[in-house]
Design an enzyme around this catalytic site. Structure first.
Site, mmCIF file in Angstrom:
data_model
loop_
_atom_site.group_PDB
_atom_site.id
_atom_site.type_symbol
_atom_site.label_atom_id
_atom_site.label_comp_id
_atom_site.label_asym_id
_atom_site.label_seq_id
_atom_site.Cartn_x
_atom_site.Cartn_y
_atom_site.Cartn_z
ATOM 1 N N PHE A 129 0.858 -1.186 0.000
ATOM 2 C CA PHE A 129 0.000 0.000 0.000
ATOM 3 C C PHE A 129 0.896 1.238 0.000
ATOM 4 C CE2 PHE A 129 -2.878 3.208 1.767
ATOM 5 C CZ PHE A 129 -3.955 3.023 0.926
ATOM 6 N N ASP A 201 1.829 -4.897 8.355
ATOM 7 C CA ASP A 201 0.666 -4.029 8.195
ATOM 8 C C ASP A 201 -0.555 -4.936 8.081
ATOM 9 O OD1 ASP A 201 -1.403 -2.403 7.313
ATOM 10 O OD2 ASP A 201 -0.124 -1.173 6.030
ATOM 11 N N TYR A 226 -11.065 0.746 10.598
ATOM 12 C CA TYR A 226 -12.278 1.154 9.882
ATOM 13 C C TYR A 226 -12.624 0.258 8.706
ATOM 14 C CZ TYR A 226 -8.664 3.715 7.202
ATOM 15 O OH TYR A 226 -7.535 4.066 6.497
ATOM 16 N N LYS A 227 -11.875 -0.821 8.496
ATOM 17 C CA LYS A 227 -12.211 -1.752 7.427
ATOM 18 C C LYS A 227 -13.037 -2.905 8.005
ATOM 19 C CE LYS A 227 -8.301 -0.676 4.367
ATOM 20 N NZ LYS A 227 -7.759 0.523 5.061
ATOM 21 N N ARG A 375 -12.342 -4.290 -7.380
ATOM 22 C CA ARG A 375 -12.034 -4.926 -6.096
ATOM 23 C C ARG A 375 -13.322 -5.136 -5.311
ATOM 24 N NH1 ARG A 375 -8.221 -2.420 -1.367
ATOM 25 N NH2 ARG A 375 -9.974 -0.960 -1.345
#
Length: 416
Positions: A129, A201, A226-227, A375
């Protein structure tokens, strides 16, 4: 041949299906973007009113003590830790993933400077990322000590990148674009063979796949809430550090919340013992308080059951796309092997952006990532088998009718 009725039957037999009722899901929406922003737990509405109207509105500054705001980062960290193989007092929820990554990287490099001062290489993945790579680049520029970033990719595998010059290996457990997942234990062991420290991560792993940081003997880990943890947009992130590294940790962001006695208002910084030294400044109490709503639902579910359903749903999604949409230029980039797959499925399509915008307009919300990647996040706590069937049914119709080929679906916005 698989039918929608088969999917409905699978939903009836799903032990996790009742948890869907714990979330706010708009009518007419199939949400396949929980790998970017999880949906709102129903309890968040009540909790937010409680925090704003009672704890802040009535309690005012007294709530730092009466509502125990001061303890939130560690208390919630201990809850989250149960989902990632952490023990008590090894996790705090604080700051952002990027800031926590900076802290972990600074700590790892400091440890290596003391033990192996000649090491000046940080290894990461070219397809990591971007914020991870940017923070490494920023650290290198800040230190001005001859560090370099070495990237692994198809031409330079991990085994070829590791040597006696490597100080830190920083990887995402699950790749944000492809959903490819590393074997954390074996990769960590390999890095340790070369004397490198590992930073993981977990942004696309925590709450989605089983994680056991202590069993893997990892060194540091960071991630967001928050995912798959459904903490709310921009909710604070977390950092994990095992006891063997905690009091060796050098806090580059030495704010007052990480002080041994913050309310002494001392002139000199003295780091707190243990996990609290990873805190920096005053915490965002409203957003942090809402994290608990998502954590409580996640902790009701057995992670092995979550993983089993995740793999079944991603298998189903891939199978349906490849059979029902086989006449269209869709290319799977997510690993088929269960041991190498996280909890989302990604396909490339030459008009991926427009196709995704057409899907969103029809209530099937996934997201788009360059280059050309559709995605689809698979979130077992609130997604069912019939949802997957209906999502692919909509995708097939959009592709068959070319309804994506409209100007409004090709107009880029600031967030994609």
């Amino acid at each position: 041949m698989l039918t929608r009725e088969d999917c409905l039957q699978a939903d009836l037999q799903d032990p996790l299906a009742p948890l869907k009722q714990r979330f706010e899901l708009p009518d007419g929406v199939i949400y396949l973007d929980g790998n970017s922003l999880g949906v709102m737990p129903k309890s968040a509405r009540v909790r937010s009113a409680e925090v704003i109207e009672q704890e802040w509105g009535v309690g005012l500054i007294r709530s730092w003590n009466t509502a125990d705001w001061f303890a939130l980062p560690a208390r919630l960290g201990n809850k989250l830790g149960r989902l990632i193989g952490a023990n008590e007092d090894e996790v705090v929820i604080t700051d952002t993933t990027s800031l926590n990554l900076f802290k972990a990287l600074a700590a790892a490099l400091r440890i290596q400077q003391q033990a192996r001062p000649q090491r000046r290489v940080i290894v990461s993945e070219r397809d990591n990322f971007p914020t991870d790579l940017y923070m490494i680049q920023g650290m290198i520029d800040f230190l001005q000590q001859g560090y370099e970033l070495r990237l692994i990719d198809d031409e330079t595998p991990l085994e070829a990148a590791l040597d006696e010059d490597v100080a830190v290996l920083l990887l995402s457990h699950v790749n944000y674009r492809t959903g490819a997942m590393y074997d954390m234990a074996s990769v960590t062991a390999l890095a340790h063979q070369y004397g490198a420290l590992t930073i993981w991560d977990l942004a696309h792993a925590a709450g989605a796949v089983p994680v056991d940081l202590n069993a893997a003997q990892a060194d540091f880990a960071v991630g967001c809430t928050y995912k798959y943890l459904n903490g709310g947009p921009g909710s604070p992130a977390f950092i994990w550090v095992p006891p063997r590294h905690q009091d060796r940790f050098w806090q580059p962001l030495s704010g007052w919340w990480g002080h041994q006695r913050p309310f002494d208002m001392a002139v000199a910084y003295e780091p707190a013992n243990g996990i609290r030294r990873f805190l920096c400044g005053t915490q965002p109490i409203v957003s942090m308080s809402l994290i608990e709503c998502g954590l409580d639902v996640a902790l009701e579910a057995d992670m092995e059951a979550v993983r089993t359903k995740s793999l079944a749903l991603t298998d189903l999604f891939i199978e349906l796309v490849e059979t029902r949409c086989k006449d269209h230029p869709l290319t799977l980039i997510t690993p088929r092997d269960h041991d190498q797959r996280g909890s989302h499925a990604s396909f490339r399509h030459p008009e991926g952006f427009a196709v995704m915008q057409a899907l969103i307009a029809r209530g099937v919300i996934g997201d788009y990532r360059e280059p050309e990647v559709l995605r689809f996040g698979i979130t077992p706590l609130y997604l069912g088998y019939a949802d997957v069937w209906d999502a692919v049914d909509t995708l097939k119709d959009i592709l068959d009718t070319r309804s994506w080929d409209k100007p409004e679906f090709k107009q880029r916005t600031s967030v994609t």
